[in-house]
Design an enzyme around this catalytic site. Structure first.
Site, PDB file in Angstrom:
ATOM      1  N   THR A 164      34.044  41.324  41.478  1.00  0.00           N
ATOM      2  CA  THR A 164      34.222  41.909  42.812  1.00  0.00           C
ATOM      3  C   THR A 164      35.687  42.202  43.130  1.00  0.00           C
ATOM      4  OG1 THR A 164      34.271  39.654  43.650  1.00  0.00           O
ATOM      5  CG2 THR A 164      32.168  40.819  43.818  1.00  0.00           C
ATOM      6  N   GLY A 165      36.601  41.730  42.293  1.00  0.00           N
ATOM      7  CA  GLY A 165      38.036  41.916  42.564  1.00  0.00           C
ATOM      8  C   GLY A 165      38.503  43.319  42.174  1.00  0.00           C
ATOM      9  N   VAL A 177      40.720  44.283  39.884  1.00  0.00           N
ATOM     10  CA  VAL A 177      40.729  44.496  38.430  1.00  0.00           C
ATOM     11  C   VAL A 177      39.296  44.452  37.896  1.00  0.00           C
ATOM     12  CG1 VAL A 177      41.479  43.581  36.201  1.00  0.00           C
ATOM     13  CG2 VAL A 177      43.083  43.654  38.120  1.00  0.00           C
ATOM     14  N   SER A 223      30.595  35.747  47.022  1.00  0.00           N
ATOM     15  CA  SER A 223      29.959  37.035  46.695  1.00  0.00           C
ATOM     16  C   SER A 223      28.475  36.902  46.377  1.00  0.00           C
ATOM     17  CB  SER A 223      30.681  37.664  45.501  1.00  0.00           C
ATOM     18  OG  SER A 223      32.029  37.839  45.798  1.00  0.00           O
ATOM     19  N   CYS A 267      50.819  42.996  33.347  1.00  0.00           N
ATOM     20  CA  CYS A 267      50.775  44.455  33.526  1.00  0.00           C
ATOM     21  C   CYS A 267      52.112  45.151  33.240  1.00  0.00           C
ATOM     22  CB  CYS A 267      50.298  44.795  34.942  1.00  0.00           C
ATOM     23  SG  CYS A 267      51.091  43.809  36.211  1.00  0.00           S
ATOM     24  N   GLN A 326      56.954  47.610  41.373  1.00  0.00           N
ATOM     25  CA  GLN A 326      55.540  47.292  41.144  1.00  0.00           C
ATOM     26  C   GLN A 326      54.669  47.521  42.379  1.00  0.00           C
ATOM     27  OE1 GLN A 326      56.850  43.731  38.152  1.00  0.00           O
ATOM     28  NE2 GLN A 326      54.729  43.638  38.832  1.00  0.00           N
ATOM     29  N   ARG A 328      58.507  44.172  44.073  1.00  0.00           N
ATOM     30  CA  ARG A 328      57.310  44.764  44.690  1.00  0.00           C
ATOM     31  C   ARG A 328      57.756  45.874  45.640  1.00  0.00           C
ATOM     32  NH1 ARG A 328      52.623  43.662  42.524  1.00  0.00           N
ATOM     33  NH2 ARG A 328      52.767  41.414  42.822  1.00  0.00           N
ATOM     34  N   HIS A 344      52.741  50.912  38.277  1.00  0.00           N
ATOM     35  CA  HIS A 344      54.067  50.304  38.217  1.00  0.00           C
ATOM     36  C   HIS A 344      55.023  51.298  37.546  1.00  0.00           C
ATOM     37  CE1 HIS A 344      52.172  46.703  39.435  1.00  0.00           C
ATOM     38  NE2 HIS A 344      52.205  45.989  38.327  1.00  0.00           N
TER      39      HIS A 344
HETATM   40  P1  A2P Z   1      35.122  36.742  45.122  1.00  0.00           P
HETATM   41  O1  A2P Z   1      35.148  38.190  45.508  1.00  0.00           O
HETATM   42  O2  A2P Z   1      33.745  36.156  45.137  1.00  0.00           O
HETATM   43  O3  A2P Z   1      36.130  35.911  45.874  1.00  0.00           O
HETATM   44  P2  A2P Z   1      41.385  39.982  43.649  1.00  0.00           P
HETATM   45  O4  A2P Z   1      42.485  39.496  42.768  1.00  0.00           O
HETATM   46  O5  A2P Z   1      41.282  41.472  43.703  1.00  0.00           O
HETATM   47  O6  A2P Z   1      41.408  39.361  44.997  1.00  0.00           O
HETATM   48  O7  A2P Z   1      40.004  39.476  42.937  1.00  0.00           O
HETATM   49  C1  A2P Z   1      39.773  38.157  42.501  1.00  0.00           C
HETATM   50  C2  A2P Z   1      38.410  38.058  41.801  1.00  0.00           C
HETATM   51  O8  A2P Z   1      38.247  36.735  41.272  1.00  0.00           O
HETATM   52  C3  A2P Z   1      37.235  38.266  42.754  1.00  0.00           C
HETATM   53  O9  A2P Z   1      36.169  38.865  42.041  1.00  0.00           O
HETATM   54  C4  A2P Z   1      36.873  36.845  43.123  1.00  0.00           C
HETATM   55  O10 A2P Z   1      35.533  36.684  43.551  1.00  0.00           O
HETATM   56  C5  A2P Z   1      37.064  36.144  41.813  1.00  0.00           C
HETATM   57  N1  A2P Z   1      37.263  34.706  41.974  1.00  0.00           N
HETATM   58  C6  A2P Z   1      38.272  34.068  42.601  1.00  0.00           C
HETATM   59  N2  A2P Z   1      38.114  32.727  42.543  1.00  0.00           N
HETATM   60  C7  A2P Z   1      36.969  32.502  41.841  1.00  0.00           C
HETATM   61  C8  A2P Z   1      36.257  31.348  41.438  1.00  0.00           C
HETATM   62  N3  A2P Z   1      36.696  30.130  41.727  1.00  0.00           N
HETATM   63  N4  A2P Z   1      35.118  31.510  40.724  1.00  0.00           N
HETATM   64  C9  A2P Z   1      34.667  32.747  40.420  1.00  0.00           C
HETATM   65  N5  A2P Z   1      35.283  33.890  40.779  1.00  0.00           N
HETATM   66  C10 A2P Z   1      36.432  33.778  41.483  1.00  0.00           C
END
Ligand code: A2P
Length: 334
Positions: A12-13, A15, A41, A129, A156, A238, A245
């Site tokens: 879901t993040g 990347v 999520s 990166c 960046q 940044r 970047h």
């Molecule tokens: P979630 O969306 O459920 O929080 P970004 O760097 O763009 O914020 O994305 C971070 C990603 O890492 C998201 O998909 C987030 O999920 C996931 N994430 C962060 N902490 C955990 C965790 N403890 N277990 C599983 N996924 C994680």
């Protein structure tokens, strides 16, 4: 290649979503795909090739039957779950910094050291990166003339700090236009109209005065190039750019490299696009590199302060070549 059972951890993040998009766009041979994220999520769904797939909560049993897992969910998640995945027979390509400097873990930029991939023991690290785009451009010059020293300053994009960081820049823009006070939560200072010489935003500084990001560029460059003798100094900054970047890079070589030779080497280098026609105002820009897989190089010139040094400007999409695409490329080699 036989289709693989693939998992994206941190799907879901920013990347993670780019990883999914890159798997789709490159037609990666996927037998089945699993999206993993945190408890937050649980009810979400993400599309893959038109199909809505529910996001699952990452736990110790997530990797049964998975062949390749692309991780981008932060260092602590990788530290804990990459070994669990590897034990279940899965090969992890990890985008966090958790495993990069582990001598047992290959740190790979396919254009530079694809031969390291076969040495993996279940985990392969995707580099930082800023380091990835720099070594893609410098490897052909290193092979020709041996680089002795690199001085790099980075510009960046905020997307490197995750989706909350992108939102913070957009919120500050909107608040500024509306004459409201700017809210600062993610970055240590206002990012709108600013350059912040501190990456990451928390616990950045090391005892030697460098930031973690700067020391990643120093250490990872030596490991990826397979040459600990290359001297590197970095200043990472940044800037209020959303994607890509940019880097000002000065290299000192053992053998002199002319501008013409550097252009020739880069024009033929894998993954590099030479964009260097200053008379026509042609040079790489963050906006044009965004959404592209390649690394763009321009403004190549001989350093007037040194007989064997070159300056150049290197730009790439930090979420693609700097993260998701490099990881998918590694998976393609696997
Ligand atoms: P979630 O969306 O459920 O929080 P970004 O760097 O763009 O914020 O994305 C971070 C990603 O890492 C998201 O998909 C987030 O999920 C996931 N994430 C962060 N902490 C955990 C965790 N403890 N277990 C599983 N996924 C994680």
């Amino acid at each position: 290649m036989n289709p693989k059972v693939v998992a994206v951890v941190g799907a879901t993040g920013l990347v993670g979503r780019k990883m999914i998009e890159t798997l789709e766009n490159r037609n990666f041979p996927v037998k089945a795909i699993k999206f993993l994220a945190s408890e937050r999520s649980r009810v979400r769904k993400l599309a893959y090739k038109g199909e809505e797939i529910p996001v699952e909560v990452l736990d110790e049993n997530s990797f049964k039957g998975i062949e390749i897992a692309l991780f981008s969910a932060g260092g602590s998640t990788s530290k804990k779950f990459a070994p669990i995945a590897a034990k279940d027979g899965c090969v992890v390509v990890d985008n966090s910094s958790a495993w990069r400097m582990d001598p047992e873990v290959p740190l790979v930029v396919p254009e530079v050291n694809a031969h390291e991939i076969k040495n993996h023991k279940g985990i392969i690290a995707n580099p930082n990166c800023s380091t990835i785009q720099m070594v893609v451009a410098l490897k052909p010059i290193h092979d020709f003339a041996r680089i002795e020293r690199i001085v790099v300053s980075t510009y960046q994009a905020v997307s490197g700090a995750g989706q909350n960081a992108v939102q913070e820049l957009l919120n500050q823009m909107q608040a500024y236009v509306e004459g409201k006070p700017l809210e600062i939560k993610v970055f240590p200072h206002q990012i709108l109209f600013n350059c912040i010489p501190q990456i990451p935003q928390k616990d950045a500084f090391e005892a030697n005065g460098y930031t973690n990001e700067e020391m990643k560029m120093v250490n990872e460059t030596k490991k990826i190039m397979g040459d600990p003798s290359i001297q590197v100094t970095a200043t990472t900054v940044r800037v209020p750019v959303i994607s890509s970047h940019s880097e000002s890079v000065n290299i000192q070589t053992e053998k002199k490299v002319t501008v013409e030779k550097a252009r020739e080497l880069l024009a033929n280098a894998p993954g590099v696009v030479l964009m260097d026609d200053p008379a026509k105002q042609v040079y790489p820009l963050a906006t044009m590199a965004a959404g592209r897989w390649e690394t763009f190089v321009g403004r190549i010139r001989e350093d007037i302060s040194h007989p064997r040094a070159l300056d150049m400007w290197i730009v790439a999409d930090n979420l693609l070549k700097g993260a998701a695409y490099n990881a998918v490329q590694i998976a393609e080699y696997l």
